[in-house]
Structure formats: structure tokens, C-alpha cells
Design an enzyme around this catalytic site. Structure first.
Site, PDB file in Angstrom:
ATOM      1  N   CYS A 243       0.810  -1.102  -0.034  1.00  0.00           N
ATOM      2  CA  CYS A 243       0.071  -0.086   0.066  1.00  0.00           C
ATOM      3  C   CYS A 243       0.887   1.223   0.036  1.00  0.00           C
ATOM      4  CB  CYS A 243      -0.921   0.132   1.094  1.00  0.00           C
ATOM      5  SG  CYS A 243      -0.110  -0.158   2.878  1.00  0.00           S
TER       6      CYS A 243
ATOM      7  N   HIS B 227      -2.200   0.920   6.807  1.00  0.00           N
ATOM      8  CA  HIS B 227      -2.594   1.084   5.385  1.00  0.00           C
ATOM      9  C   HIS B 227      -2.847   2.544   4.935  1.00  0.00           C
ATOM     10  CE1 HIS B 227      -4.349  -0.830   1.964  1.00  0.00           C
ATOM     11  NE2 HIS B 227      -5.345  -0.267   1.679  1.00  0.00           N
TER      12      HIS B 227
ATOM     13  N   HIS C 120      -5.725   1.779  -3.996  1.00  0.00           N
ATOM     14  CA  HIS C 120      -4.798   1.556  -3.113  1.00  0.00           C
ATOM     15  C   HIS C 120      -4.201   0.230  -3.633  1.00  0.00           C
ATOM     16  CE1 HIS C 120      -7.638  -1.329  -0.658  1.00  0.00           C
ATOM     17  NE2 HIS C 120      -8.518  -0.723  -1.387  1.00  0.00           N
TER      18      HIS C 120
END
Length: 172
Positions: free
Chosen positions: A71, A124, A140
Site C-alpha cells: 500500500c 494502510h 490502493h
């Protein structure tokens, strides 16, 4: 002139992606040409560039399109392409920037989330590609069932529960 600039950017991106051993994008997207401000043009360009990597495999600790992305590697790669330096690790986003209110979210802002298993640390990040407050969509590199660069909805239960903040990479 803007149409030529956007077309040139798209051609460069496609040319770079067609090199041997690189992951090829699922499809090239049309870069928006109508913008209202230079910042918005850059934001739109960032999303168009990011979308070129849709479907690229997830690969832990990688920011290399030949191998795949995690990510933060994906976010770092996309913004580095535009000369904007962002942390390479998702944890580096914890104290970065000013948290935006949902009504202030814009395309190109970075969403920061707690970890999937550890609700006390950042785990994340993604890039807003459709701004609509807490119902925004973001692109993402997902380690979930997709295991690839994908678009998800912030409003889904799994992301709303983990949401930490949204920041503008243009105001850091």
C-alpha cells in the site's frame, strides 16, 4: 496546450509500462483535460497515473511495478512520479499533515488507516480518487481478497472502522 500535456504524460506512462518484465496495466485510462485550477490538474493527473496500475499485483514491501506494490509502496511510487516525496512506510503517515474534515476531502488526498489486526498502529494508506466525504472511493494496493491495486469505498465497514485520517499531500 493542456490536451497536449496530458496526452504526452499518458504516452510517457504507457511507454514506461511496456518495458520488458514490467507488469502491464489492465487498461490505459483517459486523462481528464478539463480542470479549474493548476492544483486540480495535478490531482487529476495523479489519479489518472495511479489508475494505469490497476490490477498490478500486491507484493509486500515493494514499490516496484515490475514486482508489485504494497500500500505505501504504491502511494510513494505514484507521488514520486510527480516529484512529491511521501513516506515509504504506512506508519510514516501517522503524524504527517493536518487531518482533514470529511467535507474537505479532495481527489488526490491520502487516506490513512489503522492496521487490520492492530488497531493501535497505522497499517494502510490509499489515494482518494472520488471525493465524497466518508463515502469517498480510493485507489490502493490491497492485501485483502483482491491482492492487487484496486478501488474501494471508504464507506464500507472494513475501511470505516479502520479510518484514522485524511491528509493533503499538497499541504505537507
Amino acid at each position: 496546450m493542456k490536451v497536449l500535456q496530458h496526452t504526452f504524460l499518458l504516452l510517457i506512462a504507457i511507454g514506461l509500462l511496456s518495458c520488458k518484465d514490467e507488469v502491464k496495466p489492465a487498461s490505459a485510462t483517459k486523462i481528464p483535460v478539463e480542470t479549474t485550477t493548476p492544483e486540480m490538474a495535478k490531482r487529476d493527473d495523479i489519479i489518472a497515473f495511479a489508475k494505469l496500475y490497476m490490477g498490478t499485483a500486491y507484493c509486500y514491501a515493494s514499490s516496484n511495478p515490475k514486482k508489485g506494490f504494497d500500500c505505501s509502496g504504491f502511494v510513494n511510487f505514484v507521488y514520486n512520479h510527480f516529484g512529491i516525496e511521501l513516506p515509504r512506510s504506512s506508519s510514516g503517515f501517522k503524524n504527517l499533515g493536518k487531518a482533514l474534515k470529511p467535507s474537505e476531502f479532495k481527489v488526490g488526498d491520502v487516506l490513512v488507516f489503522y492496521g487490520y489486526r492492530d488497531k493501535n498502529s497505522i497499517g494502510h494508506v490509499g489515494i482518494v480518487c472520488e471525493a465524497n466525504g466518508m463515502q469517498s472511493k480510493f485507489i490502493h494496493a490491497s492485501s485483502g481478497k483482491e491482492m492487487a491495486v484496486t478501488i474501494s469505498e471508504l464507506g464500507s465497514a472494513q475501511y470505516t472502522a479502520r479510518f484514522y485520517k485524511c491528509i493533503s499531500p499538497f499541504e505537507i
